[in-house]
Write an enzyme that holds these catalytic residues in place. Structure first.
Site, PDB file in Angstrom:
ATOM      1  N   LYS A  56       9.013   4.300  -3.002  1.00  0.00           N
ATOM      2  CA  LYS A  56       7.529   4.425  -3.420  1.00  0.00           C
ATOM      3  C   LYS A  56       7.272   5.412  -4.444  1.00  0.00           C
ATOM      4  CE  LYS A  56       4.496   7.318  -0.064  1.00  0.00           C
ATOM      5  NZ  LYS A  56       3.345   7.540   0.443  1.00  0.00           N
ATOM      6  N   THR A 115       0.763  -1.191   0.040  1.00  0.00           N
ATOM      7  CA  THR A 115      -0.083  -0.164   0.124  1.00  0.00           C
ATOM      8  C   THR A 115       0.860   1.236  -0.029  1.00  0.00           C
ATOM      9  OG1 THR A 115      -0.053  -0.048   2.545  1.00  0.00           O
ATOM     10  CG2 THR A 115      -1.903  -0.920   1.294  1.00  0.00           C
ATOM     11  N   THR A 118      -7.700   0.186   3.712  1.00  0.00           N
ATOM     12  CA  THR A 118      -6.528   0.780   4.330  1.00  0.00           C
ATOM     13  C   THR A 118      -5.519   0.916   2.990  1.00  0.00           C
ATOM     14  OG1 THR A 118      -6.801  -0.215   6.460  1.00  0.00           O
ATOM     15  CG2 THR A 118      -4.660   0.309   5.798  1.00  0.00           C
ATOM     16  N   SER A 172       8.406   4.869   6.188  1.00  0.00           N
ATOM     17  CA  SER A 172       7.547   5.673   7.037  1.00  0.00           C
ATOM     18  C   SER A 172       7.859   5.524   8.489  1.00  0.00           C
ATOM     19  CB  SER A 172       6.074   5.166   6.943  1.00  0.00           C
ATOM     20  OG  SER A 172       5.056   5.615   7.513  1.00  0.00           O
ATOM     21  N   HIS A 173       7.045   5.175   9.190  1.00  0.00           N
ATOM     22  CA  HIS A 173       7.364   4.647  10.830  1.00  0.00           C
ATOM     23  C   HIS A 173       7.993   3.530  11.143  1.00  0.00           C
ATOM     24  CE1 HIS A 173       3.934   2.390   9.610  1.00  0.00           C
ATOM     25  NE2 HIS A 173       3.833   1.679  10.669  1.00  0.00           N
ATOM     26  N   GLU A 193      -7.012   7.825   9.091  1.00  0.00           N
ATOM     27  CA  GLU A 193      -7.106   6.535   9.439  1.00  0.00           C
ATOM     28  C   GLU A 193      -6.284   6.265  10.724  1.00  0.00           C
ATOM     29  OE1 GLU A 193      -4.381   5.022   6.308  1.00  0.00           O
ATOM     30  OE2 GLU A 193      -2.774   5.928   7.240  1.00  0.00           O
ATOM     31  N   GLU A 194      -6.785   5.009  11.497  1.00  0.00           N
ATOM     32  CA  GLU A 194      -6.539   4.832  12.782  1.00  0.00           C
ATOM     33  C   GLU A 194      -5.072   4.836  13.171  1.00  0.00           C
ATOM     34  OE1 GLU A 194      -4.967   2.090  13.699  1.00  0.00           O
ATOM     35  OE2 GLU A 194      -4.807   1.136  11.513  1.00  0.00           O
ATOM     36  N   SER A 195      -4.244   4.647  11.815  1.00  0.00           N
ATOM     37  CA  SER A 195      -2.962   4.280  12.263  1.00  0.00           C
ATOM     38  C   SER A 195      -2.100   5.742  12.103  1.00  0.00           C
ATOM     39  CB  SER A 195      -2.211   3.403  11.323  1.00  0.00           C
ATOM     40  OG  SER A 195      -2.327   3.973   9.779  1.00  0.00           O
ATOM     41  N   LYS A 233      -1.321  11.820   3.682  1.00  0.00           N
ATOM     42  CA  LYS A 233      -1.557  12.244   4.962  1.00  0.00           C
ATOM     43  C   LYS A 233      -0.474  13.295   5.562  1.00  0.00           C
ATOM     44  CE  LYS A 233       0.059   7.490   6.485  1.00  0.00           C
ATOM     45  NZ  LYS A 233      -0.361   6.966   5.245  1.00  0.00           N
ATOM     46  N   ASP A 261       6.091  10.873  12.665  1.00  0.00           N
ATOM     47  CA  ASP A 261       6.844   9.784  12.507  1.00  0.00           C
ATOM     48  C   ASP A 261       8.194   9.897  11.391  1.00  0.00           C
ATOM     49  OD1 ASP A 261       5.285  10.320  10.376  1.00  0.00           O
ATOM     50  OD2 ASP A 261       5.249   8.107   9.618  1.00  0.00           O
ATOM     51  N   ARG A 316      -3.486  -7.561  12.473  1.00  0.00           N
ATOM     52  CA  ARG A 316      -4.185  -6.501  13.097  1.00  0.00           C
ATOM     53  C   ARG A 316      -5.604  -6.525  13.430  1.00  0.00           C
ATOM     54  NH1 ARG A 316      -0.212  -2.619  12.762  1.00  0.00           N
ATOM     55  NH2 ARG A 316       0.968  -2.198  10.489  1.00  0.00           N
ATOM     56  N   ASP A 329       8.665   9.865   8.291  1.00  0.00           N
ATOM     57  CA  ASP A 329       8.500  10.687   6.984  1.00  0.00           C
ATOM     58  C   ASP A 329       7.731  11.782   7.237  1.00  0.00           C
ATOM     59  OD1 ASP A 329       6.196   8.964   6.901  1.00  0.00           O
ATOM     60  OD2 ASP A 329       6.164   8.758   4.900  1.00  0.00           O
ATOM     61  N   ASP A 352       4.197  11.890   7.978  1.00  0.00           N
ATOM     62  CA  ASP A 352       3.148  11.890   7.498  1.00  0.00           C
ATOM     63  C   ASP A 352       1.665  11.476   8.500  1.00  0.00           C
ATOM     64  OD1 ASP A 352       3.574   9.118   7.599  1.00  0.00           O
ATOM     65  OD2 ASP A 352       2.812   8.901   5.443  1.00  0.00           O
ATOM     66  N   ARG A 353       2.472  11.022   9.692  1.00  0.00           N
ATOM     67  CA  ARG A 353       1.610  10.477  10.743  1.00  0.00           C
ATOM     68  C   ARG A 353       1.689  11.669  11.913  1.00  0.00           C
ATOM     69  NH1 ARG A 353       1.055   4.307  10.728  1.00  0.00           N
ATOM     70  NH2 ARG A 353       1.601   3.677   8.372  1.00  0.00           N
TER      71      ARG A 353
END
Length: 543
Positions: free
Chosen positions: A126, A18, A344, A113-114, A363-365, A376, A277, A496, A279, A281-282
């Site tokens: 990506k 993803t 997701t 990412s994270h 999103e929840e993450s 995000k 995080d 998950r 990169d 985005d969170r």
């Protein structure tokens, strides 16, 4: 400078997930591994000839070397220009903004990412499309097919490009434009929010702390929060991006951002705490002694976004990933907005945003965003929170209390069972899938199953279908269980399990989350037979 054509063979395991291709760094260091995947990207999008790309990443180990390889490959494949962040740094939101602002044909983002960074940790690549968002399902499929058909890659034999300072260089007939990674993004944020109001709130004694976790948002948060908004020097902690994130895990949750949680739990805690995080985005939002769950944060932002100048006209609609709690659904119903549930993966929000159907999504993450870009955006969420606090005069805790009293509280948690043998994880899902039609009416841990189904998504814009995106089990009393296998890890499988319970009694708004969810947790283990399939009785992570 000599363009070379290097013979190669397909390499197994290069199917993008993803968020692109994520593997252990040492895998990317293997001969031809990075080159094969980059060539597959360029072939999968129809070639690089005459195109403009954005390039950058979160600064994790190997990013500097990977950036030089990608520049030489872009030049050898005929690209006209690559816009690259100084030092090969660009947060994912900043890259999305730059793609859109400069009308680029896409961008290559170097990040996992994270996930942790370092030679023994994770790396990722990506591709984002011309709209600034993650590659569509169709493009991702073409890239994967290219990884299976590749027989050669093209690369320029040349010295490294100087990425240490802004300016323009030439590389084999291609222009390399090195830009300040922060400037364009900071300008965008200043146009979205009431910086004067936030600055006045901070000047009036409001204290904040932001944990950049030695990741890419350090320079962004320092420029915006300290330099432009007047937060005290040192309000941004762990602000220097490091290749191994200082040995930490750059995931903004109470487990990995313990330092921030400790600061916000002290008797003299600041008024507001936040983290981002690897990169950028969170996000994580924390009030004095109170962690704000990502699903709650999305709902609060949806209910109050109109207080920021960019959203003063109201929201067109909202969207959440299917596993995310339904707290934002309650806001949408009360405000007369449409609310979409998508699979997701941020790419699924892209069509809704591009078509003007939604303004806000999350999103929840710990990912939240809006139509300002197609990713995000962690620091954007922090600034929207600050704008809302400045406009209402309320603190984080008071704002949350008022929100629950109006909309109810959706107790919510995600339990991650990591590193499960893939075959065992898939057997669990297959077993549950085979029993779905027999679950309604089943009693488990004192809860009754009302419905059970696998989530399939038909995109309302282009009609594309994404099947088998997770299993939803609805329980009596507003309970819900969602199970899915994650595609963001680099080894084994992660199961998950998402758990939700709706509470409308104000006297029960301050129960411990895991306690409030205890019957839902027990029901999930019993219904999915988690211990039977995995041997696990407890998750590795509770988020």
């Amino acid at each position: 400078m000599q363009p070379l054509t290097i013979a190669t063979d397909p390499i197994d395991g290069q199917k993008p997930g993803t968020s692109g291709l994520r593997k252990k760094t040492r895998v990317f260091l293997e001969p031809h591994y990075l080159e094969n995947f980059v060539q597959a990207i360029l072939d999968g999008i129809g070639g690089a000839g005459g195109k403009t790309f954005v390039l950058g990443g979160d600064g994790r180990y190997f990013s500097d070397r990977a950036a030089q390889v990608i520049l030489r490959m872009a030049a050898a494949n005929g690209a006209a220009r690559v816009i690259v962040g100084q030092g090969a740094l660009l947060s994912t939101p900043a890259a999305s903004n730059l793609i859109r602002k400069r009308g680029a044909d896409g961008g290559i983002i170097l990040s996992a990412s994270h996930n942790p960074g370092g030679i023994d940790e994770d790396f990722g690549v990506k591709f984002n499309g011309p709209n600034g968002g993650p590659a569509s399902e169709e493009v991702t499929a073409r890239i994967f097919e290219a990884t299976r058909a590749i027989r050669a890659y093209r690369i320029l034999e040349a010295h490294d490009v100087d990425l240490s300072r802004p300016g323009t260089r030439e590389l084999g007939g291609m222009t390399v434009e090195v830009v300040d990674p922060v400037a364009d993004y900071a300008e965008l944020m200043e146009g979205l929010f009431d910086f004067d109001a936030i600055r006045a709130m901070i000047g009036g004694g409001f204290r904040l702390v932001f944990d950049a976790m030695h990741a890419v948002t350090g320079p962004y948060a320092t420029e915006i929060l300290e330099n432009r908004l007047g937060a005290a020097r040192g309000s941004v902690r762990n602000a220097t991006p490091l290749p191994d994130f200082g040995g930490g895990h750059p995931d903004p949750n109470p487990i990995w951002a313990r330092e921030l949680i400790e600061i916000m739990s002290a008797p003299d805690a600041p008024d507001f705490g936040a983290a981002s995080d690897g990169d950028g985005d969170r996000n994580m939002i924390v009030g004095p002694g109170a962690y704000v769950a990502p699903s709650d944060s999305l709902a609060v932002l949806a209910a109050n976004a109109q207080l920021a100048p960019a959203y003063a006209g109201g929201l067109k609609g909202v969207a959440r990933s299917m596993p995310t709690s339904r707290a934002v659904d309650a806001v949408a119903r009360a405000r007369g907005m449409v609310c979409y549930a998508t699979p997701t993966g941020w790419k699924f929000f892209g069509n809704l945003l591009d078509d003007g159907r939604i303004t806000l999504c999350g999103e929840e993450s710990a990912g939240t965003g809006s139509d300002h870009i197609r990713e995000k955006d962690g620091l954007w969420a922090v600034l929207l929170w600050l704008n809302i606090l400045a406009a209402t005069g309320k603190g984080v805790n008071a704002l949350m209390e008022a929100h629950w009293r109006e909309f109810g509280r959706n107790y919510y948690s995600r339990h991650d069972f990591e590193g499960i043998e893939t075959a065992r994880a898939e057997a669990l899902i297959d077993d549950l899938r085979g029993r779905l039609d027999r679950l309604p009416g089943l009693e488990a841990a004192g809860r009754t199953v009302e419905s059970a189904a696998e989530f399939d998504y038909t995109d309302p814009v282009d009609g594309s279908v994404a099947r088998a995106q997770g299993i939803q089990v609805q329980l009596d009393g507003g309970g819900r269980i969602v199970l899915r296998l994650s595609g963001t890890g680099t080894s084994g499988a992660t199961l998950r399990v998402y758990l939700e319970h709706v509470e409308t009694d104000p006297d029960r708004f301050h129960t411990d989350v895991q306690e409030a969810l205890s019957s839902v947790i027990a029901a999930a283990h019993e219904i999915a037979r988690i211990e039977h399939h995995t041997g696990r009785t407890e998750p590795d992570v509770r988020a």
